[in-house]
Write an enzyme that holds these catalytic residues in place. Structure first.
Site, PDB file in Angstrom:
ATOM      1  N   ASP A 331       0.819  -1.208   0.000  1.00 39.87           N
ATOM      2  CA  ASP A 331       0.000   0.000   0.000  1.00 39.87           C
ATOM      3  C   ASP A 331       0.862   1.271   0.000  1.00 39.87           C
ATOM      4  O   ASP A 331       1.939   1.305   0.585  1.00 39.87           O
ATOM      5  CB  ASP A 331      -0.881   0.002   1.257  1.00 39.87           C
ATOM      6  CG  ASP A 331      -1.738   1.243   1.340  1.00 39.87           C
ATOM      7  OD1 ASP A 331      -2.608   1.386   0.466  1.00 39.87           O
ATOM      8  OD2 ASP A 331      -1.516   2.075   2.239  1.00 39.87           O
ATOM      9  N   GLU A 386       0.871  -0.480  -5.257  1.00 40.26           N
ATOM     10  CA  GLU A 386      -0.148   0.556  -5.393  1.00 40.26           C
ATOM     11  C   GLU A 386       0.572   1.881  -5.584  1.00 40.26           C
ATOM     12  O   GLU A 386       0.964   2.533  -4.626  1.00 40.26           O
ATOM     13  CB  GLU A 386      -1.048   0.614  -4.154  1.00 40.26           C
ATOM     14  CG  GLU A 386      -2.270   1.485  -4.388  1.00 40.26           C
ATOM     15  CD  GLU A 386      -2.654   2.364  -3.204  1.00 40.26           C
ATOM     16  OE1 GLU A 386      -3.787   2.843  -3.184  1.00 40.26           O
ATOM     17  OE2 GLU A 386      -1.821   2.589  -2.313  1.00 40.26           O
TER      18      GLU A 386
END
Ligand SMILES: *[C@@H]1O[C@H](CO)[C@@H](O)[C@H](O)[C@H]1NC(C)=O
Ligand SMILES: *[C@@H]1O[C@H](CO)[C@@H](O)[C@H](O)[C@H]1NC(C)=O
Ligand SMILES: *[C@@H]1O[C@H](CO)[C@@H](O)[C@H](O)[C@H]1NC(C)=O
Ligand SMILES: CC(=O)N[C@H]1CO[C@H](CO)[C@@H](O)[C@@H]1O
Ligand SMILES: CC(=O)N[C@H]1CO[C@H](CO)[C@@H](O)[C@@H]1O
Length: 666
Positions: A331, A386
């Site tokens: 993330d 991401e």
């Protein structure tokens, strides 16, 4: 016995190498890690040294890194919460150790499932109660705000029996959150997910789950992005053993499980997080201002620190070894890659945006290291980045100066769909621009395409189903009432947008739990602003099971889209050849993996005997048709029709044929 660790092989030609400096730094780190402390394997499994370990004689060994602390004590149920009876002794490099011999009956001094705390004395004379950064299980009592460190050492731990499934060539990801995975307005459990949701995922044809919000986060409404305990699986949904069972059952179904790992930042909580663990404002983090994320209000790791590398790399191996995850979605990579964290920055794709002093070299090397180590120890491990910035070579090998990820999320695609549905009338859709967005990806880097993810489901944003059908979903989704124009258009476009994204947008596909059937409500976690309500922190799977509602038709299409992909494998095939993107007709035609995709987005026009290009000559048949009745379509196409190609080159392909393509709107 493991082979000695292989450092990255040096490239002889620097001109193929994107980022020579970073490779050199990576080599240096790998060399140091291999030299120190018995090699990389041991170093990256430091969870077997830090925190608490039970030794064969049932003595307990405690170890922490707290460089700024004056003194450390262990307290807990085992000593009646005595604050001074069990001091750690200081060793070198800011580390502290404590050994607790077994009890008289030879059992460990601390019982399974009892509470512990580390007491940290600071140089300023404060006494702080802390949870070990290596805690494997933390819980919070109902009325308490603060988490407890629970000693987790069950007498009969769950043993996973199913091996990891083979790495699929076509990755079809179901993005899921355990806590909201039931229609009830309360937190669902790992076991609930195992029993109620895994079979649906299997039936839907997804072969991979991307599991959010597993690493413990004290604040539920952070959606799992403000981590407090990195080694603890969230106790909200059950015990570590129940998560192990869930993964085991997924594996038995041939489904991989990726962990959404958050190494880009950490919660700023002190009592139950990593912040100020040793009383100082640095320790695991850079001191402020560099160590604080101005928008997220969280702490930023010091990736150049030896102990931070130990902590984070061991964290990755922990989830792989202990829980048998199959890989990670990392993330917030953009925040790591740049000193500006992407805040107030627009990325246009110019190389100067990606290379320069704004790039945080420590983070880059950390990510290279993480990917290199993961892929070396677990060759089938899947890592997904991401990154919104679109940095080049994120998904190239570290030998080439890439970051070593397998996939990146194609984050521009969902934004494009939302922009279209929000701003454009159907007749104004820019077909060329849609195709451009779906095919604009870095050569030789794999993308995971998605029409929408959890981001669009969150309160304040809207899912595709909501943009398309809005309030009518509450009143007009029943088969018992006539189909309205809004529901009709919504059902058709929902399927077409997803199939177009699936076929054209990447090398993997992702769907967020519930969106496969057009989940009618947004997501909003209990928080002060909504009176701590769980009403929107749930997924209404019950709607699919109601035979009189149209949700099951969207579900069926999603299922058959995946199953059809499974048969023909377009995600694993080279990118599609787009033979038509017709602005006036609003028609898109492309072929990939010998499957021909034909879309008619025109809001009123159907086309008879429309010439479409194909490469391979022969006979074609309809395999998936969004207009079928069972998918909420109008059943206008005859599936027994066989289409024969003519040796007439067309739109860049060697052959062509004529088909009827109907407008999606009735
Ligand atoms: C979990 O599943 C069981 C049935 O398997 C159900 O009775 C229970 O209410 C569920 N709980 C939640 C929060 O979904
Ligand atoms: C980050 O870690 C490096 C290496 O241990 C250290 O020299 C530096 O002072 C640390 N930075 C901060 C702000 O603590
Ligand atoms: C929360 O509850 C209070 C009292 O029951 C009520 O006045 C208020 O409108 C509620 N707020 C929201 C956002 O529902
Ligand atoms: C045919 C039908 O049931 N139409 C209903 C659709 O929903 C609106 C309200 O959103 C109703 O007013 C219609 O009667
Ligand atoms: C491979 C596969 O399962 N294909 C399925 C795709 O969807 C159609 C329509 O339901 C099924 O008939 C196929 O079996």
């Amino acid at each position: 016995k493991k082979e000695p660790f292989q450092p990255v092989s040096m490239l002889s030609e620097t001109d193929h190498c994107l980022n020579w400096d970073d490779i050199v730094l990576l080599q240096k780190q790998l060399f140091q890690l291999e030299e120190a402390e018995g090699g990389i394997d041991l170093f990256t499994r430091s969870y077997r040294i830090f925190g608490v370990q039970r030794r064969p004689d049932n003595s307990l060994f405690f170890k922490e890194w707290a460089p700024a602390a004056e003194a450390l004590f262990l307290t807990g149920d085992f000593n009646g919460w005595d604050k001074f009876s069990h001091p750690y002794s200081k060793t070198e490099f800011g580390k502290w150790e404590l050994i607790l011999p077994p009890k008289y009956d030879k059992s460990p001094a601390v019982d399974h499932n009892t509470k512990l705390k580390v007491v940290v004395h600071t140089k300023e004379g404060q006494r702080l109660y802390r949870i070990s950064p290596w805690a494997k299980y933390v819980t919070r009592e109902e009325k308490s705000v603060i988490y407890d460190w629970i000693h987790w050492d069950p007498p009969q731990p769950y043993i996973q029996i199913h091996p990891r499934p083979k790495k699929p060539t076509s990755l079809r990801i179901y993005e899921a959150h355990v806590g909201i995975a039931s229609p009830e307005g309360k937190i669902a459990s790992y076991t609930n997910f195992t029993i109620n949701v895994l079979p649906r995922i299997k039936d839907l044809g997804y072969n991979c789950i991307q599991l959010m919000a597993i690493m413990e986060h004290a604040y539920y409404a952070s959606f799992g992005y403000q981590i407090t305990s990195f080694f603890a699986a969230s106790s909200r949904y059950g015990t570590p053993d129940e998560l192990k069972q869930m993964i085991d059952v997924a594996h038995s179904m041939g489904i991989l499980v990726l962990l959404d790992v958050v190494h880009s930042h950490a919660s700023k909580n002190t009592e139950d997080g990593l912040n100020r663990f040793d009383g100082s404002d640095s320790c695991f983090f850079h001191s402020p201002p560099r160590g604080e994320h101005s928008q997220w209000g969280s702490r930023l790791f010091n990736y150049s620190s030896w102990e931070v590398l130990r902590f984070l790399l061991s964290n990755l191996r922990w989830w792989m070894e202990e829980y048998c995850f199959d890989g990670f979605r990392f993330d917030g990579i953009t925040s790591m890659l740049y000193h500006h964290h992407g805040i107030g920055t627009v990325f246009t794709g110019d190389y100067s945006e990606y290379f320069g002093l704004q790039v945080d070299e420590d983070s880059v090397v950390y990510l290279m290291l993480a990917n290199h180590i993961l892929h070396t120890f677990y060759p089938d491990c899947i890592t997904v980045a991401e990154d919104v910035s679109g940095m080049p070579a994120v998904c190239r090998g570290v030998q080439e100066g890439g970051l070593g990820f397998d996939y990146r999320l194609a984050m521009a695609i969902p934004d494009k769909w939302i922009q279209i549905l929000k701003e454009l009338k159907d007749e104004d859709w820019d077909i060329g621009n849609i195709v451009y967005t779906l095919t604009n990806r870095r050569y030789g880097e794999k993308c995971i395409a998605y029409a929408e993810s959890h981001d669009q489901a969150l309160v304040g944003d809207k899912t595709l189903a909501f943009w398309l059908m809005d309030k009518e979903m509450y009143t007009n989704m029943s088969f018992l009432s006539p189909m309205t124009p809004i529901i009709d258009r919504g059902l058709q476009l929902h399927k077409m947008i997803r199939l177009l994204t699936h076929g054209l947008g990447g090398e993997g596909y992702l769907n967020f739990m519930g969106n496969e059937f057009g989940h009618p409500e947004w997501l909003d976690f209990p928080r002060e602003g909504n009176n701590h309500s769980y009403h929107y922190a749930r997924r209404q799977f019950n709607l699919v099971d109601m035979d009189h509602l149209r949700y099951c038709q969207l579900y069926a299409f999603d299922r058959d889209m995946n199953r059809t992909e499974d048969k023909y494998g377009w995600l694993a095939a080279p990118p599609a050849f787009v033979s038509a993107k017709h602005e006036e007709d609003k028609v898109i035609v492309f072929d990939r993996a010998n499957v021909l995709f034909i879309f008619n987005f025109h809001h009123i026009k159907s086309f008879q005997d429309y010439r479409v290009a194909v490469e391979l000559p022969g006979k074609y048949k309809i395999k998936l048709d969004s207009d079928e009745f069972q998918y909420g379509g109008h059943g206008r196409l005859d599936h027994n029709t066989e289409f024969f190609t003519e040796a007439q080159p067309f739109n860049g392909r060697s052959n062509s044929m004529r088909v009827n393509i109907l407008t999606s709107h009735f």
